[in-house]
Design a protein around this motif. Structure first.
Motif, PDB file in Angstrom:
ATOM      1  N   LEU A 182       0.696  -1.124  -0.062  1.00 49.55           N
ATOM      2  CA  LEU A 182      -0.136  -0.127   0.098  1.00 49.55           C
ATOM      3  C   LEU A 182       0.862   1.258   0.060  1.00 49.55           C
ATOM      4  O   LEU A 182       0.353   2.268  -0.660  1.00 49.55           O
ATOM      5  CB  LEU A 182      -0.814  -0.054   1.232  1.00 49.55           C
ATOM      6  CG  LEU A 182      -2.175  -1.199   1.366  1.00 49.55           C
ATOM      7  CD1 LEU A 182      -2.719  -1.154   2.520  1.00 49.55           C
ATOM      8  CD2 LEU A 182      -3.239  -0.787  -0.040  1.00 49.55           C
ATOM      9  N   LEU A 183       1.971   1.210   0.499  1.00 52.41           N
ATOM     10  CA  LEU A 183       3.048   2.326   0.763  1.00 52.41           C
ATOM     11  C   LEU A 183       3.521   2.811  -0.822  1.00 52.41           C
ATOM     12  O   LEU A 183       3.549   3.760  -1.006  1.00 52.41           O
ATOM     13  CB  LEU A 183       3.982   2.062   1.573  1.00 52.41           C
ATOM     14  CG  LEU A 183       5.039   3.030   1.711  1.00 52.41           C
ATOM     15  CD1 LEU A 183       4.669   4.280   2.291  1.00 52.41           C
ATOM     16  CD2 LEU A 183       6.549   2.676   2.508  1.00 52.41           C
ATOM     17  N   SER A 184       3.978   1.681  -1.476  1.00 50.50           N
ATOM     18  CA  SER A 184       4.117   1.727  -2.822  1.00 50.50           C
ATOM     19  C   SER A 184       3.128   2.143  -3.667  1.00 50.50           C
ATOM     20  O   SER A 184       3.353   3.113  -4.684  1.00 50.50           O
ATOM     21  CB  SER A 184       4.987   0.397  -3.381  1.00 50.50           C
ATOM     22  OG  SER A 184       5.675   0.125  -2.491  1.00 50.50           O
ATOM     23  N   GLU A 185       2.013   1.922  -3.638  1.00 54.52           N
ATOM     24  CA  GLU A 185       0.907   1.948  -4.454  1.00 54.52           C
ATOM     25  C   GLU A 185       0.041   3.562  -4.201  1.00 54.52           C
ATOM     26  O   GLU A 185      -0.124   4.227  -5.126  1.00 54.52           O
ATOM     27  CB  GLU A 185      -0.192   1.030  -4.456  1.00 54.52           C
ATOM     28  CG  GLU A 185      -1.461   1.070  -5.491  1.00 54.52           C
ATOM     29  CD  GLU A 185      -2.434  -0.045  -5.476  1.00 54.52           C
ATOM     30  OE1 GLU A 185      -3.275   0.232  -6.073  1.00 54.52           O
ATOM     31  OE2 GLU A 185      -2.122  -1.041  -4.454  1.00 54.52           O
ATOM     32  N   HIS A 186       0.164   3.703  -2.859  1.00 49.54           N
ATOM     33  CA  HIS A 186      -0.840   4.992  -2.463  1.00 49.54           C
ATOM     34  C   HIS A 186      -0.028   6.016  -1.695  1.00 49.54           C
ATOM     35  O   HIS A 186      -0.403   7.044  -1.652  1.00 49.54           O
ATOM     36  CB  HIS A 186      -1.953   4.609  -1.562  1.00 49.54           C
ATOM     37  CG  HIS A 186      -2.855   3.515  -2.349  1.00 49.54           C
ATOM     38  ND1 HIS A 186      -3.633   3.797  -3.515  1.00 49.54           N
ATOM     39  CD2 HIS A 186      -3.048   2.086  -1.950  1.00 49.54           C
ATOM     40  CE1 HIS A 186      -4.373   2.696  -3.706  1.00 49.54           C
ATOM     41  NE2 HIS A 186      -4.143   1.775  -2.730  1.00 49.54           N
ATOM     42  N   GLY A 187       1.222   5.748  -1.321  1.00 53.62           N
ATOM     43  CA  GLY A 187       1.996   6.820  -0.388  1.00 53.62           C
ATOM     44  C   GLY A 187       1.435   6.660   0.802  1.00 53.62           C
ATOM     45  O   GLY A 187       0.554   5.955   1.178  1.00 53.62           O
ATOM     46  N   LEU A 188       2.074   7.352   1.758  1.00 54.26           N
ATOM     47  CA  LEU A 188       2.180   6.932   3.322  1.00 54.26           C
ATOM     48  C   LEU A 188       0.865   7.642   3.761  1.00 54.26           C
ATOM     49  O   LEU A 188       0.235   6.824   4.769  1.00 54.26           O
ATOM     50  CB  LEU A 188       3.242   7.798   3.954  1.00 54.26           C
ATOM     51  CG  LEU A 188       3.421   7.540   5.372  1.00 54.26           C
ATOM     52  CD1 LEU A 188       3.872   6.070   5.664  1.00 54.26           C
ATOM     53  CD2 LEU A 188       4.544   8.248   6.055  1.00 54.26           C
ATOM     54  N   ASP A 189       0.347   8.637   3.311  1.00 52.91           N
ATOM     55  CA  ASP A 189      -0.877   9.123   3.714  1.00 52.91           C
ATOM     56  C   ASP A 189      -2.044   8.703   2.831  1.00 52.91           C
ATOM     57  O   ASP A 189      -3.334   9.109   3.012  1.00 52.91           O
ATOM     58  CB  ASP A 189      -0.852  10.614   3.706  1.00 52.91           C
ATOM     59  CG  ASP A 189       0.194  11.138   4.747  1.00 52.91           C
ATOM     60  OD1 ASP A 189       0.358  10.601   5.809  1.00 52.91           O
ATOM     61  OD2 ASP A 189       0.856  12.041   4.323  1.00 52.91           O
ATOM     62  N   GLY A 190      -2.038   7.637   1.914  1.00 51.39           N
ATOM     63  CA  GLY A 190      -2.799   7.285   1.034  1.00 51.39           C
ATOM     64  C   GLY A 190      -3.708   6.154   1.589  1.00 51.39           C
ATOM     65  O   GLY A 190      -4.533   5.609   0.826  1.00 51.39           O
ATOM     66  N   PHE A 191      -3.475   5.653   2.656  1.00 54.28           N
ATOM     67  CA  PHE A 191      -4.151   4.337   3.097  1.00 54.28           C
ATOM     68  C   PHE A 191      -4.415   4.532   4.576  1.00 54.28           C
ATOM     69  O   PHE A 191      -3.593   5.229   5.452  1.00 54.28           O
ATOM     70  CB  PHE A 191      -3.610   3.158   2.609  1.00 54.28           C
ATOM     71  CG  PHE A 191      -2.243   3.062   3.219  1.00 54.28           C
ATOM     72  CD1 PHE A 191      -2.228   1.970   4.207  1.00 54.28           C
ATOM     73  CD2 PHE A 191      -1.004   3.660   2.617  1.00 54.28           C
ATOM     74  CE1 PHE A 191      -0.725   1.977   4.747  1.00 54.28           C
ATOM     75  CE2 PHE A 191       0.098   3.326   2.967  1.00 54.28           C
ATOM     76  CZ  PHE A 191       0.342   2.466   4.028  1.00 54.28           C
ATOM     77  N   THR A 192      -4.955   3.541   5.195  1.00 56.75           N
ATOM     78  CA  THR A 192      -5.430   3.521   6.814  1.00 56.75           C
ATOM     79  C   THR A 192      -5.308   2.114   7.358  1.00 56.75           C
ATOM     80  O   THR A 192      -5.006   1.126   6.606  1.00 56.75           O
ATOM     81  CB  THR A 192      -6.817   4.156   7.000  1.00 56.75           C
ATOM     82  OG1 THR A 192      -7.749   3.139   6.594  1.00 56.75           O
ATOM     83  CG2 THR A 192      -7.216   5.302   6.444  1.00 56.75           C
ATOM     84  N   LEU A 193      -5.150   1.923   8.606  1.00 60.34           N
ATOM     85  CA  LEU A 193      -4.858   0.679   9.018  1.00 60.34           C
ATOM     86  C   LEU A 193      -6.305  -0.089   8.703  1.00 60.34           C
ATOM     87  O   LEU A 193      -6.268  -1.308   8.292  1.00 60.34           O
ATOM     88  CB  LEU A 193      -4.826   0.903  10.557  1.00 60.34           C
ATOM     89  CG  LEU A 193      -3.702   1.442  11.011  1.00 60.34           C
ATOM     90  CD1 LEU A 193      -3.680   1.243  12.858  1.00 60.34           C
ATOM     91  CD2 LEU A 193      -2.445   0.670  10.721  1.00 60.34           C
ATOM     92  N   LYS A 194      -7.358   0.422   8.499  1.00 65.85           N
ATOM     93  CA  LYS A 194      -8.744  -0.057   8.233  1.00 65.85           C
ATOM     94  C   LYS A 194      -8.573  -0.906   6.683  1.00 65.85           C
ATOM     95  O   LYS A 194      -8.920  -1.904   6.368  1.00 65.85           O
ATOM     96  CB  LYS A 194      -9.860   0.484   8.012  1.00 65.85           C
ATOM     97  CG  LYS A 194     -11.169  -0.264   7.934  1.00 65.85           C
ATOM     98  CD  LYS A 194     -12.295   0.755   8.233  1.00 65.85           C
ATOM     99  CE  LYS A 194     -13.772  -0.209   7.934  1.00 65.85           C
ATOM    100  NZ  LYS A 194     -13.814  -1.074   6.799  1.00 65.85           N
TER     101      LYS A 194
END
Length: 199
Positions: A22-34
């Motif tokens: 998810l870090l590679s795909e969306h960046g650090l702020d582009g996803f949540t724990l959910k």
């Protein structure tokens, strides 16, 4: 390690792997724990048993990076050749890549560092120090291997290169140099120093 511990460690590895994806795909702020729990088809409550918040997950993820890169440090120590400037350039540029070649990873390192400074966490500080100490040890090792080509003490020359690295590291962290500019500046400084200290 018992069966329960193995199962828990396996799930932790899956969480870290999903975080990396998810870090590679969306960046650090582009996803949540959910998002992580949904993708792994586990409850958010189960995920909280491993990480109380995203910052804890970032810290563990980077800790894993530290571990793998420390292993690479040892391997790299056996790959030095005959050219001092080339060896030093390979070493320092390789180390900078750990932190800055990927913008998302760079952001994660900086966020974790700031969180560590804010919380005063000794454990987080130790993770950063481990990889820095491994790198500094390797600089000394490379310099000592080329000692016969140098006209000043290995300790002095190693300290010069450590200072060069710290200066470039800070410039990248502050945004005054991008990664490619840093490598170019690094190459020039290594040659300049060697012209002054080589036999």
């Amino acid at each position: 390690m018992g069966l329960r511990e193995k199962k828990k460690e396996k799930r932790r590895e899956l969480i870290l792997k999903e975080f990396d994806a998810l870090l590679s795909e969306h960046g650090l702020d582009g996803f949540t724990l959910k998002d992580i729990s949904d993708n792994l088809e586990i409850s958010l409550r189960t995920l909280y048993n491993y990480y109380q918040n995203k910052e804890d997950l970032i810290s563990d993820y980077l800790g894993n990076k530290v571990k793998s890169h420390l292993e690479e440090v040892e391997k790299l120590g056996m790959l030095v050749g005959e050219d001092f400037c080339e060896d030093m350039h390979i070493l320092i540029s390789w180390f900078l890549k750990i932190f800055f070649s990927d913008k998302n990873l760079k952001k994660a390192w900086i966020r974790d560092f700031l969180a560590k400074m804010k919380s005063g966490s000794i454990e987080r500080a130790n993770e950063h120090e481990k990889i820095a100490n491994g790198f500094i040890t390797l600089i000394y090792r490379v310099v000592c291997m080329h000692n016969d080509k140098l006209k000043h003490s290995s300790f002095l020359i190693a300290e010069i290169f450590i200072a060069i690295f710290k200066d470039i590291f800070i410039k990248i962290a502050k945004g005054s140099l991008d990664f490619e500019q840093a490598l170019e500046e690094l190459e020039k400084k290594i040659v300049i120093v060697y012209e002054g200290v080589g036999k």
